[in-house]
Scaffold this active site. Structure first.
Site, PDB file in Angstrom:
ATOM      1  N   CYS A   1      -2.405  -3.907 -10.048  1.00  0.00           N
ATOM      2  CA  CYS A   1      -2.485  -3.952  -8.586  1.00  0.00           C
ATOM      3  C   CYS A   1      -3.227  -2.780  -7.980  1.00  0.00           C
ATOM      4  O   CYS A   1      -3.349  -2.694  -6.754  1.00  0.00           O
ATOM      5  CB  CYS A   1      -1.077  -4.063  -7.999  1.00  0.00           C
ATOM      6  SG  CYS A   1      -0.231  -5.577  -8.515  1.00  0.00           S
TER       7      CYS A   1
ATOM      8  N   HIS B   1       0.983   1.205  -0.093  1.00  0.00           N
ATOM      9  CA  HIS B   1       1.082   0.038  -0.979  1.00  0.00           C
ATOM     10  C   HIS B   1       2.105  -0.928  -0.388  1.00  0.00           C
ATOM     11  O   HIS B   1       1.842  -2.122  -0.298  1.00  0.00           O
ATOM     12  CB  HIS B   1       1.481   0.479  -2.386  1.00  0.00           C
ATOM     13  CG  HIS B   1       1.497  -0.636  -3.379  1.00  0.00           C
ATOM     14  ND1 HIS B   1       0.352  -1.276  -3.796  1.00  0.00           N
ATOM     15  CD2 HIS B   1       2.521  -1.236  -4.031  1.00  0.00           C
ATOM     16  CE1 HIS B   1       0.666  -2.221  -4.661  1.00  0.00           C
ATOM     17  NE2 HIS B   1       1.976  -2.221  -4.829  1.00  0.00           N
TER      18      HIS B   1
ATOM     19  N   GLU C   1       7.045   5.299  -3.184  1.00  0.00           N
ATOM     20  CA  GLU C   1       5.892   5.884  -2.501  1.00  0.00           C
ATOM     21  C   GLU C   1       6.308   6.729  -1.299  1.00  0.00           C
ATOM     22  O   GLU C   1       5.599   7.675  -0.943  1.00  0.00           O
ATOM     23  CB  GLU C   1       4.863   4.833  -2.123  1.00  0.00           C
ATOM     24  CG  GLU C   1       5.229   3.833  -1.076  1.00  0.00           C
ATOM     25  CD  GLU C   1       4.030   2.950  -0.746  1.00  0.00           C
ATOM     26  OE1 GLU C   1       2.894   3.432  -0.720  1.00  0.00           O
ATOM     27  OE2 GLU C   1       4.252   1.741  -0.517  1.00  0.00           O
TER      28      GLU C   1
ATOM     29  N   LYS D   1       0.615  -5.619   3.852  1.00  0.00           N
ATOM     30  CA  LYS D   1       1.175  -6.701   3.035  1.00  0.00           C
ATOM     31  C   LYS D   1       2.226  -7.478   3.817  1.00  0.00           C
ATOM     32  O   LYS D   1       2.534  -8.621   3.481  1.00  0.00           O
ATOM     33  CB  LYS D   1       1.777  -6.148   1.744  1.00  0.00           C
ATOM     34  CG  LYS D   1       0.756  -5.653   0.724  1.00  0.00           C
ATOM     35  CD  LYS D   1       1.439  -5.212  -0.567  1.00  0.00           C
ATOM     36  CE  LYS D   1       0.447  -4.712  -1.595  1.00  0.00           C
ATOM     37  NZ  LYS D   1      -0.123  -3.385  -1.263  1.00  0.00           N
TER      38      LYS D   1
ATOM     39  N   HIS E   1       0.708  -9.908  -0.893  1.00  0.00           N
ATOM     40  CA  HIS E   1       0.284  -9.032  -1.994  1.00  0.00           C
ATOM     41  C   HIS E   1      -0.641  -9.823  -2.908  1.00  0.00           C
ATOM     42  O   HIS E   1      -0.188 -10.622  -3.726  1.00  0.00           O
ATOM     43  CB  HIS E   1       1.517  -8.544  -2.751  1.00  0.00           C
ATOM     44  CG  HIS E   1       1.219  -7.495  -3.783  1.00  0.00           C
ATOM     45  ND1 HIS E   1      -0.049  -7.084  -4.090  1.00  0.00           N
ATOM     46  CD2 HIS E   1       2.057  -6.771  -4.583  1.00  0.00           C
ATOM     47  CE1 HIS E   1      -0.005  -6.169  -5.036  1.00  0.00           C
ATOM     48  NE2 HIS E   1       1.280  -5.953  -5.333  1.00  0.00           N
TER      49      HIS E   1
ATOM     50  N   PHE F   1       1.533  -2.555 -11.937  1.00  0.00           N
ATOM     51  CA  PHE F   1       2.210  -2.752 -13.210  1.00  0.00           C
ATOM     52  C   PHE F   1       1.409  -2.056 -14.316  1.00  0.00           C
ATOM     53  O   PHE F   1       0.182  -2.075 -14.322  1.00  0.00           O
ATOM     54  CB  PHE F   1       2.328  -4.240 -13.527  1.00  0.00           C
ATOM     55  CG  PHE F   1       3.445  -4.941 -12.794  1.00  0.00           C
ATOM     56  CD1 PHE F   1       4.289  -4.270 -11.930  1.00  0.00           C
ATOM     57  CD2 PHE F   1       3.656  -6.306 -12.982  1.00  0.00           C
ATOM     58  CE1 PHE F   1       5.315  -4.921 -11.270  1.00  0.00           C
ATOM     59  CE2 PHE F   1       4.680  -6.973 -12.323  1.00  0.00           C
ATOM     60  CZ  PHE F   1       5.515  -6.284 -11.468  1.00  0.00           C
TER      61      PHE F   1
END
Length: 426
Positions: A173, A313, A324, A345, A350, A409
């Site tokens: 991502c 993110h 984060e 998002k 996403h 990931f």
């Protein structure tokens, strides 16, 4: 290579194909309105799955200028990339046919490649999964392109006439951030003068939905799709899958100034780190993301108080949002509490490998218009997420330097700093 020792790299063209509106203009309008483009999945029947919502692009390949041969040859993700690259090229005002094609390169990010094409072709060659021994003769002639993600870069290169460095970056991502960071380095080191850089993803298929169902990463809030993506909210329970593409024209800053190009931003700093910890898990202290942020800011030669906006993110999973938030505090110190943060998002979902580039587009447009997009659906903040997440409504604010971050990931943590190129004497 530090920006201090390489050429200045600037963004002169932006193309976006995202949920909720056609092109860059529609994308930005959606964000500033605070509207959501999340809905029940329509690309296939989702009722067998735990999570049945997604942020889909209303995409008509033919209406977007693709011919029958291109549509047959390319997976949906490649189609999105080509259409978006053409928009970025047109926006840049560059006369590509007058340039040395060997000095034009392409970098495209993608986490899962041609997922929809592969899913569909497997169903075809296996007769809906009934045949263990498949018959390849039933597959489309261009199945090889689906199996090799590098075809995305090849298709974009063909669309703009680029014969220089070409690559696909696949780092989960963070792919969309890393593709732009890599392209920036290619220009800085002098291997190309122009890079078409960005990311694309079209993962809304049964196999992808099933995989995220298995690890319970996506939200089961199927009764209210429009409000299902809730980053930083106490009631969040997983992310909403999305799709889309964003592509940029990056140029050497000196060349852009000579031709009188409109410059959106300088790619002033970039860094990426890995946590070497867990395939899907995150340490709560945010140390690796914080380190990526610190290195990107050092390369850009900006201090924490210089950051006007953070494009987070903000996936809407508890471990990511807390991770984060900790990273911002660790890297920015007290300035983190004074810096607006938001997650788009909440509105466009996403889109895995593409979302980093889509978020960079939002960051550049925030600088262009001096407007910070909101975090939609944020009504009750998680007490552990105690920063200014710009809830519900866009905010006017002078925005000269933006930090955009991603987490993927595999433990990837990336950060990009965009800044006004005239903010300092070089």
């Amino acid at each position: 290579m530090s920006a201090a020792y390489g050429r200045q790299v600037v963004v002169t063209g932006i193309g976006v194909t995202a949920p909720g509106g056609p092109g860059t203009k529609g994308f930005w309008q959606l964000l500033t309105d605070g509207r959501t483009a999340t809905r029940r999945i329509s690309l296939f029947e989702p009722s067998p799955f735990r999570s049945q919502v997604a942020a889909e692009v209303d995409f008509d390949a033919e209406a977007c200028g693709l011919g029958p041969q291109e549509i047959r040859r390319m997976d949906r993700a490649a189609q999105l990339a080509v259409v978006t690259a053409r928009e970025a090229a047109a926006d840049s005002g560059l006369a590509f046919h007058t340039l040395d094609p060997g000095r034009i390169g392409v970098t495209i990010g993608s986490a899962v490649g041609a997922t929809m094409g592969l899913d569909e072709e497997y169903r075809t060659v296996s007769d809906g999964g009934r045949r263990e021994l498949v018959d390849h003769e039933y597959a489309v002639p261009h199945l090889y392109n689906y199996m090799v993600p590098s075809s995305f870069a090849a298709e974009v290169a063909r669309a703009v006439g680029a014969e220089g460095p070409a690559a696909v970056v696949s780092t989960g991502c963070t792919s969309g951030l890393d593709a732009v960071g890599y392209a920036t380095e290619v220009i800085r080191e002098g291997a190309a003068d122009v890079m078409i850089a960005g990311a694309t993803e079209a993962p809304i298929s049964p196999i992808t939905v099933a995989c995220f169902d298995a690890i319970k990463a996506t939200t089961p809030r199927n009764d209210d799709p429009a409000h299902a993506s809730r980053p930083f909210d106490a009631s969040r329970n997983g992310f909403v899958l999305g799709e889309g593409a964003a592509v940029f024209v990056l140029e050497d800053g000196e060349s852009a100034r000579r031709r009188g190009a409109h410059v959106y931003a300088e790619v002033a700093g970039y860094a990426t780190r890995s946590n070497a910890f867990h395939m899907t898990g995150l340490r709560p202290d945010g140390k690796e993301m914080a380190e990526a942020i610190r290195v990107a800011m050092a390369e850009a030669r900006v201090n924490p108080e210089d950051i006007d906006y953070i494009n987070a993110h903000g996936s809407g999973t508890k471990q990511n949002d807390r991770h984060e938030t900790a990273a911002f505090k660790l890297s920015l110190g007290e300035a983190a509490y004074r810096t607006p943060v938001s997650s788009i998002k909440s509105m466009v979902g996403h889109s895995l490998g593409a979302v980093g580039s889509i978020e960079l587009a939002a960051s550049a447009l925030a600088m262009e218009h001096h407007v910070i997009p909101p975090t939609a659906n944020l009504h009750t903040p998680d007490p552990e997420c105690d920063l200014d997440y710009t809830p519900l409504t866009a905010r006017e604010r002078r925005t000269d330097t933006v930090l955009s971050v991603g987490s993927g990931f595999g433990g990837f943590q990336s950060a990009v700093v965009l800044a006004r190129p005239d903010r300092r004497k070089r």
